[in-house]
Scaffold this motif. Structure first.
Motif, PDB file in Angstrom:
ATOM      1  N   ALA A 228      -6.188  -2.834   1.831  1.00 11.03           N
ATOM      2  CA  ALA A 228      -7.241  -1.938   1.348  1.00 11.03           C
ATOM      3  C   ALA A 228      -7.345  -0.686   2.207  1.00 11.03           C
ATOM      4  O   ALA A 228      -7.435   0.433   1.685  1.00 11.03           O
ATOM      5  N   ALA A 229      -7.330  -0.854   3.520  1.00 13.37           N
ATOM      6  CA  ALA A 229      -7.426   0.303   4.411  1.00 13.37           C
ATOM      7  C   ALA A 229      -6.230   1.236   4.240  1.00 13.37           C
ATOM      8  O   ALA A 229      -6.378   2.461   4.204  1.00 13.37           O
ATOM      9  N   SER A 230      -5.048   0.658   4.126  1.00 11.50           N
ATOM     10  CA  SER A 230      -3.828   1.462   4.006  1.00 11.50           C
ATOM     11  C   SER A 230      -3.764   2.203   2.679  1.00 11.50           C
ATOM     12  O   SER A 230      -3.255   3.321   2.602  1.00 11.50           O
ATOM     13  N   LEU A 231      -4.276   1.586   1.616  1.00 17.56           N
ATOM     14  CA  LEU A 231      -4.265   2.231   0.307  1.00 17.56           C
ATOM     15  C   LEU A 231      -5.297   3.348   0.225  1.00 17.56           C
ATOM     16  O   LEU A 231      -5.002   4.441  -0.260  1.00 17.56           O
TER      17      LEU A 231
ATOM     18  N   HIS B 142      -0.441   9.133   6.343  1.00 16.48           N
ATOM     19  CA  HIS B 142       0.221  10.424   6.196  1.00 16.48           C
ATOM     20  C   HIS B 142      -0.773  11.504   5.771  1.00 16.48           C
ATOM     21  O   HIS B 142      -0.660  12.655   6.188  1.00 16.48           O
ATOM     22  N   ASP B 143      -1.777  11.137   4.981  1.00 21.37           N
ATOM     23  CA  ASP B 143      -2.785  12.120   4.599  1.00 21.37           C
ATOM     24  C   ASP B 143      -3.819  12.308   5.701  1.00 21.37           C
ATOM     25  O   ASP B 143      -4.250  13.439   5.976  1.00 21.37           O
ATOM     26  N   MET B 144      -4.195  11.226   6.363  1.00 27.84           N
ATOM     27  CA  MET B 144      -5.174  11.349   7.443  1.00 27.84           C
ATOM     28  C   MET B 144      -4.662  12.253   8.554  1.00 27.84           C
ATOM     29  O   MET B 144      -5.413  13.070   9.096  1.00 27.84           O
TER      30      MET B 144
ATOM     31  N   ALA C  18       0.828  -1.209   0.000  1.00 26.63           N
ATOM     32  CA  ALA C  18       0.000   0.000   0.000  1.00 26.63           C
ATOM     33  C   ALA C  18       0.861   1.258   0.000  1.00 26.63           C
ATOM     34  O   ALA C  18       0.557   2.231  -0.706  1.00 26.63           O
ATOM     35  N   ASN C  19       1.930   1.244   0.762  1.00 28.66           N
ATOM     36  CA  ASN C  19       2.809   2.417   0.818  1.00 28.66           C
ATOM     37  C   ASN C  19       3.488   2.672  -0.520  1.00 28.66           C
ATOM     38  O   ASN C  19       3.648   3.825  -0.951  1.00 28.66           O
ATOM     39  N   ASP C  20       3.908   1.612  -1.211  1.00 25.51           N
ATOM     40  CA  ASP C  20       4.527   1.778  -2.530  1.00 25.51           C
ATOM     41  C   ASP C  20       3.547   2.412  -3.521  1.00 25.51           C
ATOM     42  O   ASP C  20       3.895   3.320  -4.275  1.00 25.51           O
TER      43      ASP C  20
END
Length: 320
Positions: A156-159, A164-166, A35-37
């Protein structure tokens, strides 16, 4: 994404930094790493103009660029009785995969389901049976199924809701209203429940989400700060009733519940609690967010992992 206009993903995918990140292979990466990538890719390609994440376009472009011999060929919405979504192989003239999500789900739920199935494609497609995987909410009886479903939920949640945006939108120390949380759910195109669970994973405040039905607690989840002070509900034993003085037990107070009600000690816990409640009539369930002031912890932090944001417990409760 109508299109990744600033910089197209296939061009970005050729850069060394994303080769190093592991995008050339689907084996061995944790769900948060995947998700981070992808989050870095989206940040580069679209900057601020990228929420909610268009998961469908994302996986179509990435899979064709990185795995042209085994891509996702399409994303379809179909009636799926008893299933939330599926990832199935296509072995005809074109080799690849088809993502399917349930037509009866709302938009936020469908987005999460597609992201969940994308997680299966990235992490698990080489492990799946010949006919693919059909994700049935609550069907977690086998350990292997539990593991890969948990990983797909986490991905799914991380993507969809990157921390960082939250944190930029809602500071960990902030005390949000229901309107604030609803606006953030709208930004990411997810359900209020999914958003609140994600917020609880990083907030420094003492807060609890409670989902109830017919006057009883169905399931709940507490922030780390709340859990350390004993503010949680045990749902493994006998059903726990909702206090009759709570907003959750009084549908007639729906407007007041949305604005927030402050309760004295004894209604929810043995201290003053601020309650925000949504009486959702679609599934006869009530979503309640409880917030409390500061308090000294009673014990060390729990060692549990981040909760599944896909509403598995809700579905289990509706079937009881």
């Amino acid at each position: 994404m109508t299109a990744l206009r600033k910089r197209r993903l296939p061009a970005i995918l050729g850069q060394d930094r994303f080769e190093v990140a592991g995008m050339a292979s689907s084996a061995g990466l944790a769900p948060t790493r995947w998700a981070n990538d992808l989050t870095q890719l989206l940040d580069l390609a679209k900057a601020e103009d990228r929420y909610p994440v268009d998961v469908e376009q994302l996986i179509l472009e990435i899979s064709r660029a990185r795995w042209p011999d085994d891509p996702v060929l399409g994303v379809e919405t179909q009636p799926l009785k008893g299933f939330e979504g599926a990832l199935v192989p296509m072995r005809g003239d074109l080799r690849g995969w088809l993502v399917i999500c349930n037509a009866s789900a709302n938009e936020g739920r469908r987005r999460f389901t597609v992201a969940h199935e994308v997680g299966h494609y990235l992490m698990h497609r080489h492990l799946l049976p010949a006919d693919g995987i059909y994700c049935k909410v609550g069907d977690l009886s086998q350990r292997d199924i539990r593991v890969i479903e948990k990983e797909a939920d986490t991905f799914a949640a991380s993507l969809l809701m990157p921390f960082h945006d939250m944190r930029r939108q809602l500071d960990p120390k902030a005390k949000p209203t229901l309107e604030d949380l609803g606006a953030l759910a709208g930004r990411y195109g997810v359900s209020l429940t999914a958003l609140v669970l994600r917020w609880l994973a990083y907030t420094e405040r003492r807060a609890v989400i409670v989902v109830s039905t017919d006057g009883y607690v169905l399931w709940s989840w507490s922030s780390a700060a709340a859990h350390r002070t004993g503010r949680f509900f045990r749902t493994s034993g006998p059903p726990q009733p909702i206090h009759e003085a709570s907003g959750a037990a009084q549908p007639a107070l729906a407007d007041r519940c949305r604005a927030g009600i402050v309760h004295p000690p004894g209604v929810w816990f043995d201290e003053e609690v601020e309650e925000y409640t949504v009486h959702a009539t679609a599934h006869e369930r009530v979503i309640t967010i409880l917030q409390m002031g500061d308090a000294a912890p009673r014990w060390r932090p729990r060692e549990e992992s981040e909760p599944d944001v896909v509403d598995r417990f809700e579905a289990l409760g509706r079937r009881r």
